[in-house]
Scaffold this motif. Structure first.
Motif, PDB file in Angstrom:
ATOM      1  N   GLU A  26       1.053  38.139  14.625  1.00 49.50           N
ATOM      2  CA  GLU A  26       1.446  39.443  15.154  1.00 49.50           C
ATOM      3  C   GLU A  26       0.273  40.134  15.839  1.00 49.50           C
ATOM      4  OE1 GLU A  26       4.176  40.919  15.561  1.00 49.50           O
ATOM      5  OE2 GLU A  26       5.586  39.848  14.260  1.00 49.50           O
ATOM      6  N   ASP A  28       0.958  43.610  16.370  1.00 41.57           N
ATOM      7  CA  ASP A  28       1.328  44.966  15.950  1.00 41.57           C
ATOM      8  C   ASP A  28       1.269  45.024  14.428  1.00 41.57           C
ATOM      9  OD1 ASP A  28       2.567  47.359  15.266  1.00 41.57           O
ATOM     10  OD2 ASP A  28       4.066  47.237  16.855  1.00 41.57           O
ATOM     11  N   GLY A  48      -6.782  47.254  18.367  1.00 41.95           N
ATOM     12  CA  GLY A  48      -6.192  46.573  17.219  1.00 41.95           C
ATOM     13  C   GLY A  48      -7.150  46.383  16.062  1.00 41.95           C
TER      14      GLY A  48
END
Length: 492
Positions: A26, A28, A48
């Motif tokens: 991922e 997110d 991130g």
């Protein structure tokens, strides 16, 4: 798979910690599940890496980062996350693109229509085809995932996997300049790449036309065959020194694949296709000179890839209108027409209005705006192009996003005023559509430009439902039920 397998082929990776089992990947942190490798992408608004601890809390078992973060998980440190992500995504899904022949289209305008045409022609030749693009993603006739011009690598590899699983042998996709810049197509190999054209757009991202063109040109380093629009001012630059086999297509300039005897009609276009493989007649039910270029690019790509001339011609004859691209909106009982088009650049506006001018018997009325948080330099150019091509401009909101809608409209108006075209300003887009319908006269064509297939409007950071076909139907119904506004020639 093991973390080490996920990282196979990623250049200059340094791994710390144990080799754990990965079940998900991922970008997110909110979507992280137990067993996830979380990829920390440095973004334009958020980084991130700042969400690594949240990803661990949600069940991440490993991190892929550009710099080590203070989280007690195995980490893979890479020089560039976006380059690494393409390899990671391909590894995770088992390299499904290797099972597909890939066709890509890059350019400012025409990408969506050309990919739809390619899919139609290839399927008429017996090849079940996938499509990735702005309007929809398809595996054969089945819709898959959410549409985006060129998705992030994890989404894209997932789509490739679904296509291969469902029996597709080929995929036709749009390749945006931003996607190329962000390494979203890194590692993919294309049988054919097409360059459609280059006009001003996305300069909020690329800053200059030179940078914009240079990003698009990178596509052809990943192609076996390149097709280039000889009539576009950037065509020669895009073709120069490419490593792939290259061919040109065009109408006005000498080219390997040419359209001769072009005829433009209200119901479509027709021309004679002259190619190294032979000659044939093309008829297409999509009006406008740009339809000649889109279909010619499609034909050239398919012929260069080895399809027979008769197969290509038969496939082009099966092409239908693409959603949101010069799409006729139902106006039952009315003596004027409404056309929906995604035109959101000066060139796009010029093309659609020129196409409409070929068959309009009354006025050409264009309703348009410009998107917020996007290249502000093109706003007066949009106004100028609209004013030159229309008899009346209705300037309204597009997707204002976080900008002041009124300020965007004021930036458009100098161009409209320079053109000398009459104009009206109606900021609320629904009210603008209703106004256009009320003032339309016999033979007029109203062009709703900018939204196309989009069923929403972005105001602030929120997407609100906004389906222009539905809005037209609702406003016409109001007109027919309101004695004060009813038009005698509009009767359902």
């Amino acid at each position: 798979m093991q973390f080490s397998q996920l990282l196979a082929g990623v250049p200059n990776v340094v791994r710390t910690g144990e080799d754990v089992t990965i079940t998900h990947v991922e970008i997110d942190s909110r979507k992280v599940k137990p067993g996830t490798a979380f990829c920390c992408i440095p973004g334009f608004q958020v980084d991130g890496h700042d969400f690594a601890a949240q990803a661990e809390k949600n069940g991440a078992v490993a991190l892929i980062v550009e710099h080590e973060v203070p989280v007690n998980l195995p980490q893979a440190i890479v020089p560039d996350m976006r380059t690494a992500l393409s390899a990671v995504a391909a590894n995770f899904y088992g390299h499904p693109a290797d099972k597909l022949r890939l066709f890509a289209v890059t350019g400012t305008n025409g990408k969506t229509t050309t990919t739809f045409m390619l899919k139609t022609v290839l399927e008429s030749a017996g090849e079940k085809s996938g499509l990735i693009g702005t309007v929809v993603n398809l595996a054969g006739a089945e819709v898959i995932g959410e549409s985006l011009t060129t998705p992030e690598p994890l989404q894209m590899q997932g789509y490739f996997a679904q296509m291969a699983q469902k029996g597709c042998s080929v995929c036709c996709m749009e390749a945006s300049s931003q996607a190329i810049s962000q390494h979203r197509i890194e590692g993919l190999h294309f049988q054919v790449g097409i360059f459609s054209n280059l006009t001003q757009d996305h300069l909020d991202y690329h800053k200059t036309m030179e940078c914009y063109a240079a990003e698009k040109k990178k596509l052809f380093d990943q192609c076996d065959i390149g097709l280039f629009n000889a009539d576009d001012p950037y065509g020669a630059y895009m073709q120069k020194d490419v490593s792939c086999r290259s061919y040109t297509y065009g109408v006005d300039q000498a080219a390997d694949y040419r359209a001769e005897g072009v005829q433009l009609h209200a119901h479509g276009v027709e021309y004679d296709l002259v190619a190294p493989q032979g000659k044939g007649h093309v008829e297409l039910p999509i009006p406008g000179r740009f339809s000649v270029y889109n279909s010619l690019a499609c034909a050239a790509a398919c012929l260069a890839a080895g399809l027979p001339m008769n197969t290509v011609l038969d496939g082009l004859h099966q092409v239908k209108t693409v959603p949101g691209r010069i799409e006729l909106v139902p106006t039952p009982g009315c003596d004027f027409s409404v056309i929906l088009d995604y035109a959101h650049t000066p060139d796009g506006i010029e093309n659609i209005l020129s196409a409409v001018r070929d068959f309009a018997t009354g006025r050409v009325i264009v309703l348009f705006g410009c998107g917020g948080d996007r290249d502000p330099k093109k706003r007066p150019l949009m106004g100028l192009a609209a004013g030159k091509g229309a008899d009346l401009c209705i300037v309204t909101s597009d997707n204002p996003r976080t900008e002041d809608p009124g300020a965007i409209l004021q930036a458009i108006l100098p161009g409209v005023e320079e053109s000398g075209c009459p104009y009206e300003v109606v900021e609320n887009r629904r009210e603008a559509i209703a106004h256009a319908l009320r003032i339309a006269e016999k033979g007029d064509v109203i062009v709703l430009a900018g939204k196309g297939h989009e069923p929403y409007q972005i105001i602030g950071k929120t997407k609100y439902p906004f389906d222009e076909k539905q809005i037209v139907a609702e406003e016409l119904k109001k007109m027919n039920s309101d004695g004060k506004e009813r038009r005698p020639e509009c009767n359902n």
